[in-house]
Scaffold this active site. Structure first.
Site, PDB file in Angstrom:
ATOM      1  N   CYS A 135      20.033 -27.157 -27.025  1.00 26.28           N
ATOM      2  CA  CYS A 135      18.588 -27.352 -26.789  1.00 26.28           C
ATOM      3  C   CYS A 135      18.011 -28.505 -27.610  1.00 26.28           C
ATOM      4  O   CYS A 135      16.903 -28.961 -27.350  1.00 26.28           O
ATOM      5  CB  CYS A 135      17.825 -26.071 -27.094  1.00 26.28           C
ATOM      6  SG  CYS A 135      18.361 -24.682 -26.094  1.00 26.28           S
ATOM      7  N   HIS A 275      10.158 -27.102 -28.797  1.00 27.12           N
ATOM      8  CA  HIS A 275      11.118 -26.600 -27.811  1.00 27.12           C
ATOM      9  C   HIS A 275      10.527 -25.355 -27.148  1.00 27.12           C
ATOM     10  O   HIS A 275      10.023 -24.469 -27.834  1.00 27.12           O
ATOM     11  CB  HIS A 275      12.429 -26.271 -28.518  1.00 27.12           C
ATOM     12  CG  HIS A 275      13.448 -25.664 -27.618  1.00 27.12           C
ATOM     13  ND1 HIS A 275      13.745 -26.191 -26.381  1.00 27.12           N
ATOM     14  CD2 HIS A 275      14.245 -24.564 -27.765  1.00 27.12           C
ATOM     15  CE1 HIS A 275      14.670 -25.441 -25.808  1.00 27.12           C
ATOM     16  NE2 HIS A 275      14.983 -24.448 -26.624  1.00 27.12           N
ATOM     17  N   ASN A 305      13.239 -21.379 -20.766  1.00 28.33           N
ATOM     18  CA  ASN A 305      13.955 -22.294 -21.654  1.00 28.33           C
ATOM     19  C   ASN A 305      14.909 -23.151 -20.824  1.00 28.33           C
ATOM     20  O   ASN A 305      15.881 -22.631 -20.274  1.00 28.33           O
ATOM     21  CB  ASN A 305      14.713 -21.458 -22.687  1.00 28.33           C
ATOM     22  CG  ASN A 305      15.491 -22.298 -23.683  1.00 28.33           C
ATOM     23  OD1 ASN A 305      15.609 -23.517 -23.524  1.00 28.33           O
ATOM     24  ND2 ASN A 305      16.024 -21.662 -24.700  1.00 28.33           N
TER      25      ASN A 305
HETATM   26  C1  LIG Z   1      15.561 -12.202 -26.791  1.00 31.77           C
HETATM   27  C2  LIG Z   1      14.214 -11.825 -27.408  1.00 31.77           C
HETATM   28  C3  LIG Z   1      13.105 -12.164 -26.459  1.00 31.77           C
HETATM   29  C4  LIG Z   1      14.212 -10.323 -27.674  1.00 31.77           C
HETATM   30  O1  LIG Z   1      13.008  -9.997 -28.278  1.00 31.77           O
HETATM   31  P1  LIG Z   1      13.016  -9.011 -29.525  1.00 31.77           P
HETATM   32  O2  LIG Z   1      11.624  -8.879 -29.969  1.00 31.77           O
HETATM   33  O3  LIG Z   1      14.025  -9.504 -30.488  1.00 31.77           O
HETATM   34  O4  LIG Z   1      13.515  -7.717 -28.834  1.00 31.77           O
HETATM   35  P2  LIG Z   1      13.344  -6.272 -29.422  1.00 31.77           P
HETATM   36  O5  LIG Z   1      14.291  -6.092 -30.546  1.00 31.77           O
HETATM   37  O6  LIG Z   1      11.928  -5.990 -29.688  1.00 31.77           O
HETATM   38  O7  LIG Z   1      13.798  -5.456 -28.209  1.00 31.77           O
HETATM   39  C5  LIG Z   1      15.120  -5.321 -27.931  1.00 31.77           C
HETATM   40  C6  LIG Z   1      15.183  -4.185 -26.959  1.00 31.77           C
HETATM   41  O8  LIG Z   1      14.651  -4.651 -25.727  1.00 31.77           O
HETATM   42  C7  LIG Z   1      15.652  -4.508 -24.742  1.00 31.77           C
HETATM   43  N1  LIG Z   1      15.578  -5.628 -23.836  1.00 31.77           N
HETATM   44  C8  LIG Z   1      16.198  -6.790 -23.951  1.00 31.77           C
HETATM   45  N2  LIG Z   1      15.904  -7.571 -22.906  1.00 31.77           N
HETATM   46  C9  LIG Z   1      15.072  -6.861 -22.126  1.00 31.77           C
HETATM   47  C10 LIG Z   1      14.440  -7.145 -20.913  1.00 31.77           C
HETATM   48  N3  LIG Z   1      14.606  -8.308 -20.282  1.00 31.77           N
HETATM   49  N4  LIG Z   1      13.644  -6.200 -20.386  1.00 31.77           N
HETATM   50  C11 LIG Z   1      13.472  -5.022 -20.992  1.00 31.77           C
HETATM   51  N5  LIG Z   1      14.062  -4.699 -22.146  1.00 31.77           N
HETATM   52  C12 LIG Z   1      14.842  -5.624 -22.714  1.00 31.77           C
HETATM   53  C13 LIG Z   1      16.953  -4.478 -25.480  1.00 31.77           C
HETATM   54  O9  LIG Z   1      17.942  -3.798 -24.733  1.00 31.77           O
HETATM   55  C14 LIG Z   1      16.600  -3.718 -26.710  1.00 31.77           C
HETATM   56  O10 LIG Z   1      16.573  -2.369 -26.414  1.00 31.77           O
HETATM   57  P3  LIG Z   1      17.099  -1.290 -27.460  1.00 31.77           P
HETATM   58  O11 LIG Z   1      16.210  -1.443 -28.642  1.00 31.77           O
HETATM   59  O12 LIG Z   1      16.935   0.003 -26.745  1.00 31.77           O
HETATM   60  O13 LIG Z   1      18.504  -1.669 -27.732  1.00 31.77           O
HETATM   61  C15 LIG Z   1      14.007 -12.567 -28.743  1.00 31.77           C
HETATM   62  O14 LIG Z   1      14.907 -12.084 -29.705  1.00 31.77           O
HETATM   63  C16 LIG Z   1      14.164 -14.053 -28.612  1.00 31.77           C
HETATM   64  O15 LIG Z   1      13.420 -14.709 -27.943  1.00 31.77           O
HETATM   65  N6  LIG Z   1      15.153 -14.641 -29.322  1.00 31.77           N
HETATM   66  C17 LIG Z   1      15.368 -16.048 -29.288  1.00 31.77           C
HETATM   67  C18 LIG Z   1      15.969 -16.439 -27.970  1.00 31.77           C
HETATM   68  C19 LIG Z   1      16.016 -17.924 -27.808  1.00 31.77           C
HETATM   69  O16 LIG Z   1      15.036 -18.571 -27.952  1.00 31.77           O
HETATM   70  N7  LIG Z   1      17.195 -18.444 -27.485  1.00 31.77           N
HETATM   71  C20 LIG Z   1      17.390 -19.796 -27.234  1.00 31.77           C
HETATM   72  C21 LIG Z   1      17.174 -20.608 -28.455  1.00 31.77           C
HETATM   73  S1  LIG Z   1      17.359 -22.265 -28.117  1.00 31.77           S
END
Ligand SMILES: CC(C)(COP(=O)(O)OP(=O)(O)OC[C@H]1O[C@@H](n2cnc3c(N)ncnc32)[C@H](O)[C@@H]1OP(=O)(O)O)[C@@H](O)C(=O)NCCC(=O)NCCS
Length: 348
Positions: A135, A275, A305
């Site tokens: 990215c 980004h 993204n």
């Molecule tokens: C992926 C992301 C959105 C998850 O958000 P988060 O706040 O960390 O998620 P949470 O820990 O609050 O929630 C995780 C839970 O949601 C669930 N979950 C994940 N994706 C889901 C979706 N699309 N829909 C519903 N539930 C979802 C998971 O299974 C997990 O459930 P569990 O607690 O029962 O195991 C976040 O971590 C993120 O954006 N990370 C960076 C990603 C990124 O930018 N990557 C590229 C970088 S260049």
């Protein structure tokens, strides 16, 4: 030791000038972008995996993303973005000296996507190669490209960030499939005598975090096989929380570094383009840096993204909509797999 006094008062704001700058400034003289026609909404995703529009919007800010057609590859998106930028710059393919494509989703391992783009846009004279910084690729490519302008090696460099992330997205994995989209953004680099252009760029990497965000197979470590396909190792794997935390810290640090080099306060920046990975990452970085809402450009809601294409598409939109005009100061900051990160300040 303080840097020597600038011998080039004209470049007083250009930090490259402070260190016995013998080059010439490099400006982005035109930008262009392209996203595929098909839109995949959160409602569409609700029918594919167990998720909800409410979850996706509240956790990421993403409402929809564009997805390329099966017969549309990264070089097709890249070429379309490039042609738009070329038209705005008023140049034809044979004026381009070098093409750099930043991508993690090349059409194929080789030839490079840049070579495929060269053919599509008729840039027969141009050298062409790809770079891979995930990215962060667009700013990495910008920084590489500008060296050739600054050193007077080339007159016109085409830099492109382009991705077909839908080709490496596991559409059965709700943790990742809601996050990504396809698209391309292009910039024409030239020297413009009345502009300081790219004032500075900063790049960083931490290879110890490689496994946090990766596509495990398909390279020389784990060549494609029936097993790698069966184990879904050709798709994006990510530890979301670890990525989130590192993204906020790295983009904040990268932004502070270029502001320091340019002796600028964040309040002097007209448009900040981070980004576009997640609205919550953008807001966290914005809060830490004291960025006002009117300075921030955000389009993650419409594209998700798009990796190396992300800031390039946003830059094109910000310029096209008049959010950035000549003379404005623009701050770009990115973060991606590797981990990699980068930032740049441009006098538009
Ligand atoms: C992926 C992301 C959105 C998850 O958000 P988060 O706040 O960390 O998620 P949470 O820990 O609050 O929630 C995780 C839970 O949601 C669930 N979950 C994940 N994706 C889901 C979706 N699309 N829909 C519903 N539930 C979802 C998971 O299974 C997990 O459930 P569990 O607690 O029962 O195991 C976040 O971590 C993120 O954006 N990370 C960076 C990603 C990124 O930018 N990557 C590229 C970088 S260049």
């Amino acid at each position: 030791m303080p840097p020597p006094e600038s011998r080039h008062p004209h470049f007083v704001k250009n930090p490259r000038a402070l260190y016995d700058f013998k080059g010439r400034p490099c400006a982005i003289t035109a930008v262009g972008s392209y996203v595929p026609e098909r839109i995949l909404t959160n409602a569409d995703l609700e029918r594919m995996v167990e998720t909800s529009d409410e979850w996706i919007v509240s956790r990421t800010g993403i409402r929809e993303r564009h997805v390329a057609a099966p017969d549309e590859a990264t070089s097709d998106l890249a070429a379309k973005a490039a042609l738009r930028a070329m038209e705005r710059a008023g140049i034809t393919g044979d004026q381009i000296d070098l093409i750099i494509v930043a991508t993690v989703t090349p059409d194929m391992p080789f030839p490079s996507t840049a070579c495929l783009v060269q053919e599509k846009i008729g840039a027969r004279r141009a050298a062409a190669f790809d770079i891979e910084a995930a990215c962060s690729g667009f700013i990495y490519a910008l920084e590489i490209g500008q060296q050739f302008i600054q050193s007077r090696t080339y007159e016109t460099v085409l830099v492109i960030g382009a991705e077909k992330l839908s080709s490496v997205t596991d559409w059965t994995d709700r943790n990742t499939c809601v996050l990504f989209g396809d698209g391309a953004g292009a910039a024409i680099l030239q020297s413009r005598p009345d502009s300081h252009g790219l004032l500075t760029a900063y790049m960083g990497a931490d290879g110890s975090k490689g496994s946090v965000l990766c596509v495990p197979a398909g390279g020389s470590r784990q060549p494609s096989s029936a097993e790698t396909v069966q184990q879904r190792l050709h798709f994006i794997r990510m530890d979301g929380k670890e990525t989130f935390k590192n993204a906020v810290q790295a983009m904040q640090g990268a932004a502070l570094e270029v502001l320091r080099r340019c002796e600028l306060d964040i309040s002097e920046i007209t448009c900040v383009i981070p980004h576009q990975a997640n609205r919550r990452i953008i807001d966290a970085v914005g809060e830490r840096l004291g960025i006002r809402a009117d300075q921030l450009y955000v389009n993650v809601d419409r594209y998700g993204n798009t990796s190396a294409a992300s800031v390039a598409i946003a830059l094109d939109e910000a310029v096209a909509s008049g959010r950035i005009v000549r003379g404005n100061l623009v701050l770009l900051m990115v973060f991606g797999a590797g981990f990699t990160w980068a930032s740049a300040i441009i006098e538009w």
